[in-house]
Structure formats: structure tokens, C-alpha cells
Design a protein around this motif. Structure first.
Motif, PDB file in Angstrom:
ATOM      1  N   TRP A   1       0.848  -1.189   0.000  1.00 20.66           N
ATOM      2  CA  TRP A   1       0.000   0.000   0.000  1.00 20.66           C
ATOM      3  C   TRP A   1       0.885   1.242   0.000  1.00 20.66           C
ATOM      4  N   GLY A   2       0.886   1.940  -1.139  1.00 19.26           N
ATOM      5  CA  GLY A   2       1.569   3.210  -1.167  1.00 19.26           C
ATOM      6  C   GLY A   2       2.926   3.219  -1.848  1.00 19.26           C
ATOM      7  N   PRO A   3       3.701   4.259  -1.528  1.00 15.94           N
ATOM      8  CA  PRO A   3       3.523   5.181  -0.423  1.00 15.94           C
ATOM      9  C   PRO A   3       2.264   6.049  -0.553  1.00 15.94           C
ATOM     10  N   VAL A   4       1.635   6.285   0.589  1.00 13.98           N
ATOM     11  CA  VAL A   4       0.465   7.145   0.663  1.00 13.98           C
ATOM     12  C   VAL A   4       0.743   8.290   1.632  1.00 13.98           C
ATOM     13  N   GLY A   5       0.039   9.385   1.437  1.00 17.17           N
ATOM     14  CA  GLY A   5       0.222  10.557   2.291  1.00 17.17           C
ATOM     15  C   GLY A   5      -1.115  11.100   2.745  1.00 17.17           C
ATOM     16  N   GLY A   6      -1.101  12.329   3.198  1.00 13.00           N
ATOM     17  CA  GLY A   6      -2.330  12.985   3.623  1.00 13.00           C
ATOM     18  C   GLY A   6      -2.530  13.020   5.126  1.00 13.00           C
ATOM     19  N   GLY A   7      -1.604  12.453   5.890  1.00  9.38           N
ATOM     20  CA  GLY A   7      -1.770  12.427   7.342  1.00  9.38           C
ATOM     21  C   GLY A   7      -1.242  13.661   8.045  1.00  9.38           C
ATOM     22  N   GLU A   8      -0.754  14.637   7.282  1.00 10.05           N
ATOM     23  CA  GLU A   8      -0.162  15.839   7.873  1.00 10.05           C
ATOM     24  C   GLU A   8      -1.247  16.883   8.169  1.00 10.05           C
ATOM     25  N   SER A   9      -1.025  17.676   9.200  1.00  5.95           N
ATOM     26  CA  SER A   9      -1.977  18.725   9.580  1.00  5.95           C
ATOM     27  C   SER A   9      -1.238  20.016   9.894  1.00  5.95           C
ATOM     28  N   ALA A  10      -1.875  21.137   9.584  1.00  9.73           N
ATOM     29  CA  ALA A  10      -1.313  22.433   9.966  1.00  9.73           C
ATOM     30  C   ALA A  10      -1.376  22.569  11.487  1.00  9.73           C
ATOM     31  N   PRO A  11      -0.271  22.943  12.148  1.00 10.18           N
ATOM     32  CA  PRO A  11      -0.307  23.136  13.598  1.00 10.18           C
ATOM     33  C   PRO A  11      -1.440  24.085  14.007  1.00 10.18           C
TER      34      PRO A  11
ATOM     35  N   LYS B   1      -9.956  28.585   7.593  1.00  9.96           N
ATOM     36  CA  LYS B   1     -10.377  27.855   8.792  1.00  9.96           C
ATOM     37  C   LYS B   1     -11.451  26.830   8.455  1.00  9.96           C
ATOM     38  N   ILE B   2     -12.393  27.217   7.601  1.00  8.54           N
ATOM     39  CA  ILE B   2     -13.440  26.278   7.189  1.00  8.54           C
ATOM     40  C   ILE B   2     -12.825  25.090   6.455  1.00  8.54           C
ATOM     41  N   TYR B   3     -11.856  25.376   5.593  1.00  9.95           N
ATOM     42  CA  TYR B   3     -11.169  24.315   4.856  1.00  9.95           C
ATOM     43  C   TYR B   3     -10.530  23.311   5.814  1.00  9.95           C
ATOM     44  N   GLU B   4      -9.810  23.810   6.832  1.00  3.57           N
ATOM     45  CA  GLU B   4      -9.116  22.914   7.754  1.00  3.57           C
ATOM     46  C   GLU B   4     -10.099  22.087   8.566  1.00  3.57           C
ATOM     47  N   VAL B   5     -11.210  22.695   8.990  1.00  3.46           N
ATOM     48  CA  VAL B   5     -12.220  21.966   9.758  1.00  3.46           C
ATOM     49  C   VAL B   5     -12.817  20.851   8.909  1.00  3.46           C
TER      50      VAL B   5
ATOM     51  N   LEU C   1     -12.495  16.801   9.382  1.00  2.00           N
ATOM     52  CA  LEU C   1     -13.724  16.022   9.544  1.00  2.00           C
ATOM     53  C   LEU C   1     -13.790  14.897   8.517  1.00  2.00           C
ATOM     54  N   ILE C   2     -13.429  15.216   7.273  1.00  2.00           N
ATOM     55  CA  ILE C   2     -13.444  14.193   6.224  1.00  2.00           C
ATOM     56  C   ILE C   2     -12.440  13.093   6.531  1.00  2.00           C
ATOM     57  N   ARG C   3     -11.242  13.467   6.976  1.00  2.00           N
ATOM     58  CA  ARG C   3     -10.233  12.442   7.303  1.00  2.00           C
ATOM     59  C   ARG C   3     -10.727  11.549   8.430  1.00  2.00           C
ATOM     60  N   TRP C   4     -11.308  12.151   9.472  1.00  2.00           N
ATOM     61  CA  TRP C   4     -11.813  11.379  10.614  1.00  2.00           C
ATOM     62  C   TRP C   4     -12.910  10.421  10.165  1.00  2.00           C
ATOM     63  N   THR C   5     -13.797  10.914   9.302  1.00  2.00           N
ATOM     64  CA  THR C   5     -14.887  10.073   8.800  1.00  2.00           C
ATOM     65  C   THR C   5     -14.358   8.944   7.943  1.00  2.00           C
ATOM     66  N   ARG C   6     -13.406   9.249   7.046  1.00  2.00           N
ATOM     67  CA  ARG C   6     -12.856   8.245   6.158  1.00  2.00           C
ATOM     68  C   ARG C   6     -12.095   7.172   6.938  1.00  2.00           C
ATOM     69  N   GLU C   7     -11.461   7.557   8.046  1.00  2.00           N
ATOM     70  CA  GLU C   7     -10.720   6.582   8.851  1.00  2.00           C
ATOM     71  C   GLU C   7     -11.646   5.557   9.487  1.00  2.00           C
ATOM     72  N   LYS C   8     -12.939   5.896   9.588  1.00  2.00           N
ATOM     73  CA  LYS C   8     -13.916   4.977  10.177  1.00  2.00           C
ATOM     74  C   LYS C   8     -14.430   3.955   9.168  1.00  2.00           C
ATOM     75  N   ASP C   9     -14.104   4.125   7.904  1.00  2.00           N
ATOM     76  CA  ASP C   9     -14.513   3.171   6.880  1.00  2.00           C
ATOM     77  C   ASP C   9     -13.839   1.826   7.160  1.00  2.00           C
ATOM     78  N   PRO C  10     -14.614   0.772   7.384  1.00  2.00           N
ATOM     79  CA  PRO C  10     -14.001  -0.533   7.699  1.00  2.00           C
ATOM     80  C   PRO C  10     -13.100  -1.056   6.586  1.00  2.00           C
ATOM     81  N   PHE C  11     -13.359  -0.647   5.347  1.00  2.00           N
ATOM     82  CA  PHE C  11     -12.508  -1.105   4.247  1.00  2.00           C
ATOM     83  C   PHE C  11     -11.131  -0.448   4.290  1.00  2.00           C
ATOM     84  N   VAL C  12     -11.052   0.755   4.881  1.00  2.00           N
ATOM     85  CA  VAL C  12      -9.750   1.409   5.039  1.00  2.00           C
ATOM     86  C   VAL C  12      -8.896   0.640   6.041  1.00  2.00           C
TER      87      VAL C  12
END
Length: 417
Positions: free
Chosen positions: A128-138, A150-154, A158-169
């Protein structure tokens, strides 16, 4: 070995995901038989490249969802299409595996950690990968973001948190013989998702042709010293930090060039006027790659204050051109730049970051010998470590380990969809 590759994004002579997809499969095809699953709209770009070269050991299977050219518009629909396309890729891949019998299955693109690869269901060692996207602005930097930022970061979090809950992930992570994270931040995400064997490896590289082209840029002492930033004008790219630092450094015999376009253009132009540095700053807009390389050769220092980025192609290109790099000690750029080739600025608060960026700018503007020495080492480092030929050695070693590892031969049976 017989290798099945999933490369949703794959086009020659491009950067980002399409470039990673194309260059990875080209390196794999030098040593193995490779079958590549990719989108149908990549066909004209790929075929135009491979027909005159007649690359052996490489076969592309093009397919897409019905009516995809009409409905996969907009970021949201693109990712919905990506998800559904990967389900289709499983059935295409399963049929191929029944006929061919692959030794390895490798997901290459998209390079994002929070979407599954359904090819992991096949009874074959899966990379799998290399894959990225786990970085966040401090979070301390959010105070300086405009409302849209600010809306973009929120929404992104939220999307990353939701996607991490996907059992297929999580299933993709757990089924991975090897899960590669582009940065340490993404590697930690992969571990939390259940991947047992996680390593950090950046797929960002340059062709030998690009390295040779960039190496032609001369190392110059000519004034004025030109600082250069390249990228889309987005809040998380941190160009506002670079402008504030340039103003704070008060370098009267220096210029700051910014190449790129995006929604933050007017904001950055207004900030330039507010800081009183309009006469020293030039916005070039979006330029073709050849022109960017030319301006890179005319500049002296790359400033790349990105707040969350998995790759950082431009840092690699600047180093290949013999330019010192000033970046933040975050994400992909921090893995490329070392003490001998530039400055990695800690990002604790905006005020501290701007202050330290200004100090680094002043140091390089006033010390020609240091600038030239860093540039010379950067060019050598790029030649020895950033070429796709070097990246391919890591791929070859990894594949050899999988083939000879007893664990890889006891893969659990496939789960039929």
C-alpha cells in the motif's frame, strides 16, 4: 515477478499523483512484468509516450465507470468516482489474477491513506503506497487563517476522521504486507489503522533528464538576491509567512518572486502592500514548467513555508538546481532538506516561525559563500538520492524481500466481494 499495479492517476511528464504513478510503474517494468489498472482517460497520454519507446514488460488495462466523463466533476465527485472505480478495479484485477497469477499487488495512486484499495482482498502480498495525507497544519497557525482557510481545515479534518472509520480502510491497512507512509505523520496514521509493517518512504523523485536540465543552472553571486516561492496560492502553503518574514528581514537589496495562482492571490497582494514591500515582490502567476525551471535558475534561494504537505516536488527541483531551501520542519519537505542544504524552521507559533524565517533569509542574503556551498551540496544530494533510478532500488529490494519472506507466502485467503 508478475506485478499488478493500481494507478488511478498515471500520466507521463507530470508531477503530483499522475507523475508518481507513471514513474513508479516505469521503474517496476525494468525488472518485472507489470500489469497496470488505470482510468480510460489516461489512455491518450500514456499511449503517446509508450508507442515510440516500446516499453517491454508493461501492459495497461484501461477502464472506467459508465458516463464517468460527465459526472466526475468537482472535488467531491472525483473522490466518489475514485472510490467506486477501485471497487471495479477489484473485479478486473480478480479476473486477471485467475488467468495470470500475480506475485505482488501494489497500490500506487491516489497517494492518500484514508481511502481503501479493494485489490487488498486478493490472495496476494499487497503493498500500500507510499500514501500521504496524514499531515496537519499546527493549530497555533489557525489564528492567522482567513475564514475560508479555517473552514477548509475543519472540513479536511472532519473528512479524514470520517474516512478513517470506513471498515474497508482499516481492512486495507491490516491486509498490507507493507504500508508505506510518505511522512512520519502518515506512518502514524497507518499504524493506528492497524497496519503491522509500516515504513516511511517518499515516492517523490525526478527523472535523470530533469536532474540534468536543472543542473545546468549556474551558481551565481549576482545581486539582487532573489528569493522564490512556487505553488498554488492557498492558505496552507504558507506564502503569507514568507512575505511577512521577507518584510521583517528588511533586505533592501533583495527581491521575492512568487510563481503560482490560486484563491489567495488578492489576499497576498494586499498583504504585500500592507507590509510596504510591493516594489520588491513580483507575482508571476501560473507558468509552464519550462519557464519555472528558467526562473528557478535565475533565483538564489527557494522559500517553501508549507504547513502540511506530503511531497514537496519543488524543494527537490530547487536542490537539483543548486539552490538552498528554506522550509518548515514539517511533512515531506523536512525529509528532503538537511542542515547542509538549507534551513528547516520549527513551526511552533506564527510569530516565532516568521522571526526564524527572516533570520534564515538574512543569513543567506548576506553570506554568498554559505549560499553557494549549500547549493553545491544540495545539487549533489539531489543527484545521489532523488532520481527515480535510486527510488527504484528501494522498490527492487522490497519486492525481493516479499518474494523470499515466508510470511508473504502464507497470505490469508481472499474475501470475495
Amino acid at each position: 515477478m508478475k506485478v499488478l499495479v493500481s494507478a488511478y492517476a498515471c500520466r507521463p511528464n507530470m508531477g503530483s499523483d499522475p507523475g508518481i504513478g507513471w514513474n513508479t510503474i516505469n521503474e517496476l517494468a525494468k525488472k518485472h512484468q507489470v500489469w497496470v489498472l488505470t482510468r480510460k482517460d489516461n489512455y491518450p497520454f500514456i499511449e503517446a509516450e509508450i508507442k515510440p519507446k516500446s516499453i517491454p514488460g508493461l501492459e495497461f488495462i484501461y477502464f472506467d465507470l459508465p458516463g464517468a466523463e460527465y459526472w466526475k466533476k468537482g472535488v467531491g465527485l472525483i473522490y466518489l468516482h475514485y472510490y467506486l472505480w477501485q471497487i471495479q478495479a477489484y473485479f478486473v484485477g480478480r479476473k486477471l489474477h485467475n488467468n495470470i497469477g500475480f506475485n505482488i499487488v501494489h497500490h500506487v495512486s491516489y497517494v492518500t491513506y484514508n481511502y481503501p484499495s479493494f485489490l487488498s482482498f486478493l490472495p496476494v502480498p499487497f503493498i500500500w503506497g507510499p500514501v500521504g495525507g496524514g499531515e496537519s497544519a499546527p493549530r497555533t497557525f489557525w489564528q492567522d487563517f482567513h475564514l475560508r482557510g479555517k473552514i477548509y481545515e475543519v472540513i479536511r479534518n472532519l473528512i479524514r476522521w470520517t474516512r478513517e472509520k470506513d471498515p474497508f480502510v482499516s481492512f486495507t491497512a491490516k491486509k498490507s504486507f507493507l504500508a508505506w507512509g510518505m511522512t512520519q505523520d502518515t506512518a502514524e496514521k497507518l499504524k493506528k489503522l492497524g497496519a503491522a509493517n509500516v515504513k516511511v518512504f517518499s515516492p517523490v523523485g525526478l527523472s535523470q533528464q530533469e536532474i540534468d536540465c536543472l543542473a545546468q543552472s549556474s551558481l551565481t553571486k549576482t545581486a539582487p538576491v532573489i528569493f522564490l516561492s512556487i505553488g498554488r496560492l492557498l492558505h496552507w502553503k504558507g506564502f503569507y509567512l514568507g512575505l511577512k518574514a521577507f518584510a521583517q528581514a528588511n533586505l533592501t537589496d533583495a527581491e521575492y518572486w512568487i510563481i503560482g495562482d490560486g484563491p489567495d492571490l488578492k489576499y497576498l497582494q494586499a498583504l504585500t502592500e500592507k507590509l510596504g514591500i510591493t516594489q520588491q515582490v513580483k507575482f508571476w502567476g501560473k507558468l509552464p514548467r519550462e519557464k519555472i525551471f528558467q526562473l528557478l535558475g535565475e533565483s538564489h534561494v527557494l522559500v517553501h513555508p508549507s504547513l502540511h504537505e506530503s511531497g514537496g516536488f519543488v524543494c527537490m527541483e530547487a536542490m537539483a538546481a543548486g539552490r538552498p531551501v528554506i522550509c518548515l520542519d514539517l511533512g515531506g519537505p523536512a525529509l528532503q532538506v538537511v542542515e547542509e542544504t538549507g534551513f528547516k524552521i520549527s513551526a511552533h507559533t506564527p510569530e516565532q516561525t516568521v522571526r526564524d524565517l527572516a533570520t534564515a533569509m538574512t543569513c543567506l542574503a548576506q553570506n554568498n559563500e554559505l549560499r553557494l556551498r549549500m547549493g553545491s551540496v544540495a545539487r549533489k544530494l539531489a543527484r545521489e538520492n532523488f532520481s527515480w533510478e535510486v527510488k527504484s532500488q528501494v522498490l527492487a529490494q522490497t519486492y525481493a524481500e516479499i518474494l523470499t519472506s515466508p510470511e508473504s507466502l502464507t497470505s490469508s485467503s481472499a474475501i470475495q466481494l
